[in-house]
Design a protein around this motif. Structure first.
Motif: not given
Ligand SMILES: [Zn+2]
Length: 95
Positions: A63-71
């Motif tokens: 839904l929303l690719s962020t550095a946090e979601s990737q980690k």
């Protein structure tokens, strides 16, 4: 969201862009859903429910690719032994 995707005006926290009047509610809904899935992934981690963590981390990242979601997704992928996904998230170009 920091800027309006239509005109690049600074986002002021309202449903409609103050400059171009674009309705931003759908994008705000997506951001909120991504945040909810991120929180559910963290809760699942605390319960050691790694399959559920992976599900919610993957949903959040899609839904929303962020550095946090990737980690978080890479960590969840390791915990459910989906090593190819973990590697592709941490080493781009290795798909
Ligand atoms: Zn705008």
């Amino acid at each position: 969201m920091e800027r309006c995707p239509a005109c690049n005006a600074e986002y002021k926290g309202r449903q409609f862009c103050h400059r171009c009047k674009t309705d931003l509610s759908l994008l705000l809904d997506i951001e909120n859903r991504a945040e909810e899935h991120l929180e559910q992934a963290c809760s699942a981690f605390e319960l050691k429910d790694y399959e559920n963590m992976f599900f919610h981390a993957k949903r959040s990242h899609s839904l929303l690719s962020t550095a946090e979601s990737q980690k978080l997704l890479a960590s969840a992928a390791l915990l459910v032994k989906k090593f190819n996904i973990a590697v592709s998230l941490t080493c781009p170009g290795t798909d």
